[in-house]
Design a protein around this motif. Structure first.
Motif, mmCIF file in Angstrom:
data_model
loop_
_atom_site.group_PDB
_atom_site.id
_atom_site.type_symbol
_atom_site.label_atom_id
_atom_site.label_comp_id
_atom_site.label_asym_id
_atom_site.label_seq_id
_atom_site.Cartn_x
_atom_site.Cartn_y
_atom_site.Cartn_z
ATOM 1 N N GLY A 1 -8.452 31.256 -8.956
ATOM 2 C CA GLY A 1 -8.475 29.876 -8.480
ATOM 3 C C GLY A 1 -7.286 29.463 -7.639
ATOM 4 N N VAL A 2 -6.300 30.349 -7.492
ATOM 5 C CA VAL A 2 -5.136 30.044 -6.660
ATOM 6 C C VAL A 2 -5.477 30.474 -5.232
ATOM 7 C CG1 VAL A 2 -2.636 30.322 -6.347
ATOM 8 C CG2 VAL A 2 -3.626 30.394 -8.645
ATOM 9 N N GLU A 3 -6.171 29.609 -4.537
ATOM 10 C CA GLU A 3 -6.719 29.933 -3.224
ATOM 11 C C GLU A 3 -5.646 29.974 -2.141
ATOM 12 O OE1 GLU A 3 -9.744 27.126 -2.289
ATOM 13 O OE2 GLU A 3 -10.835 27.412 -4.184
ATOM 14 N N LEU A 4 -5.962 30.706 -1.080
ATOM 15 C CA LEU A 4 -5.068 30.785 0.062
ATOM 16 C C LEU A 4 -4.679 29.400 0.573
ATOM 17 C CD1 LEU A 4 -3.690 32.193 2.503
ATOM 18 C CD2 LEU A 4 -5.927 32.196 3.627
ATOM 19 N N GLY A 5 -5.636 28.478 0.631
ATOM 20 C CA GLY A 5 -5.384 27.158 1.214
ATOM 21 C C GLY A 5 -4.833 26.128 0.263
ATOM 22 N N LEU A 6 -4.453 26.538 -0.942
ATOM 23 C CA LEU A 6 -3.934 25.574 -1.924
ATOM 24 C C LEU A 6 -2.584 25.019 -1.473
ATOM 25 C CD1 LEU A 6 -4.076 25.784 -5.745
ATOM 26 C CD2 LEU A 6 -1.853 25.427 -4.682
ATOM 27 N N VAL A 7 -2.446 23.712 -1.541
ATOM 28 C CA VAL A 7 -1.187 23.036 -1.237
ATOM 29 C C VAL A 7 -0.682 22.381 -2.521
ATOM 30 C CG1 VAL A 7 -0.051 21.198 0.070
ATOM 31 C CG2 VAL A 7 -1.817 22.597 1.167
ATOM 32 N N ARG A 8 0.548 22.719 -2.898
ATOM 33 C CA ARG A 8 1.157 22.128 -4.092
ATOM 34 C C ARG A 8 2.148 21.044 -3.665
ATOM 35 N NH1 ARG A 8 5.325 25.560 -7.598
ATOM 36 N NH2 ARG A 8 6.684 24.768 -5.937
ATOM 37 N N ILE A 9 2.086 19.910 -4.354
ATOM 38 C CA ILE A 9 2.982 18.793 -4.040
ATOM 39 C C ILE A 9 3.729 18.374 -5.303
ATOM 40 C CG2 ILE A 9 3.169 16.428 -3.189
ATOM 41 C CD1 ILE A 9 0.541 16.859 -1.695
ATOM 42 N N SER A 10 5.038 18.345 -5.193
ATOM 43 C CA SER A 10 5.878 17.790 -6.245
ATOM 44 C C SER A 10 6.266 16.383 -5.804
ATOM 45 C CB SER A 10 7.127 18.665 -6.434
ATOM 46 O OG SER A 10 8.007 18.084 -7.375
ATOM 47 N N VAL A 11 5.803 15.392 -6.530
ATOM 48 C CA VAL A 11 6.008 13.994 -6.141
ATOM 49 C C VAL A 11 7.401 13.534 -6.560
ATOM 50 C CG1 VAL A 11 5.179 11.621 -6.423
ATOM 51 C CG2 VAL A 11 3.548 13.515 -6.293
ATOM 52 N N GLY A 12 8.057 12.789 -5.662
ATOM 53 C CA GLY A 12 9.412 12.333 -5.920
ATOM 54 C C GLY A 12 9.515 10.855 -6.229
ATOM 55 N N MET A 13 10.661 10.285 -5.922
ATOM 56 C CA MET A 13 10.976 8.913 -6.315
ATOM 57 C C MET A 13 10.910 7.922 -5.153
ATOM 58 S SD MET A 13 14.155 9.636 -8.904
ATOM 59 C CE MET A 13 14.264 7.901 -9.387
ATOM 60 N N GLU A 14 10.344 8.321 -4.037
ATOM 61 C CA GLU A 14 10.180 7.379 -2.933
ATOM 62 C C GLU A 14 9.323 6.195 -3.385
ATOM 63 O OE1 GLU A 14 10.386 11.619 -1.285
ATOM 64 O OE2 GLU A 14 9.282 10.601 -2.856
ATOM 65 N N SER A 15 9.302 5.140 -2.612
ATOM 66 C CA SER A 15 8.473 4.008 -2.992
ATOM 67 C C SER A 15 7.000 4.420 -2.983
ATOM 68 C CB SER A 15 8.685 2.832 -2.034
ATOM 69 O OG SER A 15 8.016 3.052 -0.804
ATOM 70 N N LYS A 16 6.252 3.841 -3.904
ATOM 71 C CA LYS A 16 4.845 4.203 -4.045
ATOM 72 C C LYS A 16 4.083 3.939 -2.752
ATOM 73 C CE LYS A 16 3.431 2.954 -7.978
ATOM 74 N NZ LYS A 16 2.938 2.097 -9.088
ATOM 75 N N GLU A 17 4.332 2.814 -2.123
ATOM 76 C CA GLU A 17 3.627 2.470 -0.889
ATOM 77 C C GLU A 17 3.947 3.455 0.219
ATOM 78 O OE1 GLU A 17 5.501 0.468 -2.704
ATOM 79 O OE2 GLU A 17 3.897 -0.703 -3.681
ATOM 80 N N ASP A 18 5.209 3.862 0.289
ATOM 81 C CA ASP A 18 5.624 4.816 1.309
ATOM 82 C C ASP A 18 4.930 6.167 1.092
ATOM 83 O OD1 ASP A 18 7.459 5.586 3.542
ATOM 84 O OD2 ASP A 18 8.224 6.955 2.026
ATOM 85 N N LEU A 19 4.887 6.618 -0.153
ATOM 86 C CA LEU A 19 4.235 7.892 -0.461
ATOM 87 C C LEU A 19 2.753 7.857 -0.104
ATOM 88 C CD1 LEU A 19 5.846 8.905 -3.866
ATOM 89 C CD2 LEU A 19 5.822 10.278 -1.777
ATOM 90 N N LEU A 20 2.102 6.786 -0.482
ATOM 91 C CA LEU A 20 0.674 6.685 -0.189
ATOM 92 C C LEU A 20 0.427 6.677 1.313
ATOM 93 C CD1 LEU A 20 -0.383 4.116 -2.932
ATOM 94 C CD2 LEU A 20 -0.907 6.564 -2.868
ATOM 95 N N GLY A 21 1.313 6.043 2.063
ATOM 96 C CA GLY A 21 1.177 6.051 3.508
ATOM 97 C C GLY A 21 1.309 7.448 4.083
ATOM 98 N N ARG A 22 2.220 8.211 3.559
ATOM 99 C CA ARG A 22 2.415 9.583 4.024
ATOM 100 C C ARG A 22 1.203 10.458 3.698
ATOM 101 N NH1 ARG A 22 8.219 10.750 4.525
ATOM 102 N NH2 ARG A 22 9.288 8.749 4.399
ATOM 103 N N LEU A 23 0.693 10.312 2.469
ATOM 104 C CA LEU A 23 -0.485 11.100 2.087
ATOM 105 C C LEU A 23 -1.696 10.716 2.910
ATOM 106 C CD1 LEU A 23 -0.621 13.317 -0.105
ATOM 107 C CD2 LEU A 23 1.405 11.885 -0.308
ATOM 108 N N LYS A 24 -1.786 9.465 3.289
ATOM 109 C CA LYS A 24 -2.904 9.024 4.124
ATOM 110 C C LYS A 24 -2.863 9.698 5.486
ATOM 111 C CE LYS A 24 -5.187 4.919 5.999
ATOM 112 N NZ LYS A 24 -5.124 3.438 6.181
ATOM 113 N N ILE A 25 -1.675 9.819 6.071
ATOM 114 C CA ILE A 25 -1.524 10.495 7.359
ATOM 115 C C ILE A 25 -2.042 11.924 7.274
ATOM 116 C CG2 ILE A 25 0.180 11.421 8.986
ATOM 117 C CD1 ILE A 25 1.915 8.949 8.350
ATOM 118 N N ALA A 26 -1.612 12.651 6.238
ATOM 119 C CA ALA A 26 -2.009 14.050 6.095
ATOM 120 C C ALA A 26 -3.494 14.190 5.786
ATOM 121 C CB ALA A 26 -1.182 14.705 4.992
ATOM 122 N N THR A 27 -4.017 13.293 4.945
ATOM 123 C CA THR A 27 -5.436 13.359 4.593
ATOM 124 C C THR A 27 -6.319 13.116 5.805
ATOM 125 O OG1 THR A 27 -4.907 12.581 2.358
ATOM 126 C CG2 THR A 27 -7.199 12.432 3.054
#
Length: 612
Positions: free
Chosen positions: A579-605
């Protein structure tokens, strides 16, 4: 806050930026990671630093170069270790692994001791011995690959701070003029013994620590780090890990390591004390020593790796001892298969334990699967074998695995530290375990404290607000995962979100921390992984994600990597089978503001969805 202020995008630069002892390195694109796996010169030559078990810090290389010129013959190369015992383990490993390839050569050990003037320094050393002695393992340069395996698997080599301190004791001709991470090693060194000690940058005596509320230990003492300061830091760390501090945090940092600190019964489990906690220079060193300890008190037999284990944990099981059985999915079917194996082996050899020990992660990295730990404990009691649990990903504020384990190991390099500037690991023996006495006796006779004092001081300071940081990271990660899960369910580019909230949750809940009222106090941790419907979507997501990219996890800042590419580049097909596929992306979430993080993930998604 702008994206640029929170990310590092220069290939090969330290993560965090401008950090001489950074434990991560910037690999900002999918192609960079692929090329790194292939050893491409473009990437390799750009690396200023790297994860310490895989990349030898330039300060260590500089010191090794001095030792090679002093002690080496016929083009020998060397690795450096803090004690004779570890060096001997390294030599035995090199010889054994080379012999498997029918390759034979000489491996030598020598040592280099430096003695500073006691009148100048008093008792002000980072530890009683560590930092002034080196144990040097010498081998033919073209056989480096065997030695590097030991360095990477065990995590027991000297640290970069250890090397810089040792270099600072050398005469001017050989000592670095500035932090070695930013300098190139010189080609020649004329002197190897100390004739006259240079004046240290700071000469503050080893006075009391209680008034030092706002200044780092290392800023106050400079290179003259007090032995008492290291002892204080290590005692505070052991108490913090044991969960016995009545009061903890930045406001009371002057007392947590003192002899008269207020203590309470352990939050980790009945009877756990600071004396049950052992510190190591890395998480892998803790795992390797846990396996070595069990091997010394148990009859020889194969071990079991249950669930998906970190790559070096499996290598330890494979290369030390009789081998291992691997149950890589870690699900109920695997427990059924394990039970069948145990029964068959018991029938074959009545009266003997069918396995030496079982190692599991809770939850696993990167698939965030939690095994049914109660069933495993029942099997361990029935068939008489100890369980070692790595709780790094869950962390001991979120999960309580001690009741089910005989040994709990943790990488303190991760969220316990958070600042990504120091390595560390811990091993905790469960006083309620049936093997407690045997394990404690073995550790009492064999344990060496090889954790360098200056590293311990950094780690102690970093971990003072451990609980506060974990709560912020848990909350951020859950919000991020809720967002990503909604995009996955909407039929976009994301195929699956791996996170304990949805991945084997019933097993995670068995060990989730709860208050006296039974209400959950532990979160789901800060780690998640994503798979996508195409490799193009994986690449687009990763390349467009505006956060730091590099190895490691549990950092105070968000950090991503293409996990299979980074950890299993030479065995991608095998990893994908679990199940550890070639295309797997692992993300360790940090302490940035929640709104800022969600905005960044939206860009990538959105980039991934466009690629699909």
């Amino acid at each position: 806050m702008s994206t640029k202020t929170l990310t590092t995008a220069v290939l090969g630069s330290p993560v965090p930026p401008l950090t001489p002892h950074a434990i991560s390195v910037c690999l900002p694109t999918w192609k960079d990671n692929i090329d790194y796996g292939e050893g491409d010169k473009r990437v390799v030559d750009s690396l200023v630093t790297g994860y310490p078990r895989f990349f030898i810090h330039r300060s260590i290389k500089k010191l090794a170069s001095i030792c090679e010129q002093k002690f080496g013959v016929s083009g020998e190369q060397c690795l450096l270790f803090p004690t004779s015992t570890v060096a001997k383990h390294c030599r035995a490993f090199i010889i054994q692994q080379a012999a498997k390839d029918n390759v034979h050569f000489q491996v030598r050990i020598t040592q280099l001791l430096l003695h500073s003037d006691s009148k100048d320094r008093g008792n002000c050393t980072p530890s009683s011995k560590l930092g002034t002695e080196l144990h040097i393992v010498l081998f033919p340069a073209d056989k480096f690959q065997y030695a590097k395996l030991f360095w990477g698997h065990t995590g027991t080599g000297i640290s970069s701070r250890y090397a810089e301190y040792f270099l600072s004791l050398l005469p001017e001709e050989t000592a670095p003029a500035s932090p070695a991470i930013y300098t190139k090693p010189r080609s020649a060194h004329r002197y190897y013994s100390v004739r006259e000690k240079r004046q240290s940058p700071a000469t503050t005596p080893c006075d009391a620590l209680s008034d030092d509320h706002s200044t780092y230990f290392e800023e106050r003492y400079g290179r003259n780090l007090s032995h008492d300061a290291a002892t204080f830091a290590k005692r505070a760390l052991r108490r913090r890990i044991a969960g016995v501090l009545l009061h903890d945090g930045p406001a009371v940092q002057d007392s947590v390591g003192s002899a008269n600190s207020e203590l309470q019964p352990s939050k980790r489990g009945p009877g756990v004390t600071e004396d049950d906690v052992y510190l190591f220079p890395s998480g892998m060193a803790a795992i390797w020593n846990a396996h070595q300890t069990v091997s010394a008190v148990r009859p020889a037999a194969k071990s079991v790796g249950f669930g998906w284990l970190y790559v070096d944990s499996l290598k330890i099981l494979a290369k030390w001892g009789p081998g291992y059985h691997f149950f890589g999915f870690g699900n109920e079917e695997d427990i059924d298969a394990l039970e069948a194996l145990l029964e068959a082996e018991s029938e074959k050899n009545p009266g003997c334990s069918p396995i030496m020990c079982l190692i599991a992660e809770f939850p696993s990295n990167p698939l965030l699967r939690s095994p049914n730990i109660r069933r495993l404990r029942d099997l361990a009691d029935k068939y008489e074998f100890p369980i070692i649990i790595d709780d790094t990903v869950g962390n001991f504020l979120n999960v309580e695995v001690m009741p089910y384990a005989d040994i709990v190991v943790s990488s303190l390099t991760k969220v316990f530290s958070g600042d990504a500037n120091v390595m560390g690991g811990s091993l905790v023996v469960n006083p309620q375990g049936r093997y407690y006495r045997a394990l404690k006796d073995q550790l009492s006779s064999a344990y060496e404290d090889i954790y360098y004092g200056e590293d311990a001081i950094y780690l102690e300071r970093n971990s003072r607000d451990f609980e506060r940081r974990v709560r912020v990271i848990d909350e951020n990660a859950e919000a991020v995962c809720d967002f990503l899960q909604s995009r996955s369910r909407a039929g976009g580019a994301i195929k699956h979100v791996f996170y304990p909230k949805w991945t084997t949750r019933e097993n995670y809940e068995q060990c989730r921390k709860r208050g006296s009222d039974g209400i959950s106090t532990g979160g789901f941790g800060g780690l998640l992984s994503l798979t996508f419907h195409s490799e193009a979507a994986s690449r687009a997501f990763f390349d467009s994600l505006p956060i730091n990219k590099g190895p490691s996890l549990g950092t105070n800042f968000s950090l991503a990597c293409p996990y299979a590419v980074m950890a299993h580049f030479t065995e991608l097909k095998w990893a994908a089978g679990y199940g550890v596929e070639l295309g797997l992306v692992r993300i360790s979430v940090g302490m940035e503001s929640k709104e800022d993080l969600l905005g960044r993930l939206k860009i990538a998604t959105e980039a991934a969805e466009a690629a699909v």
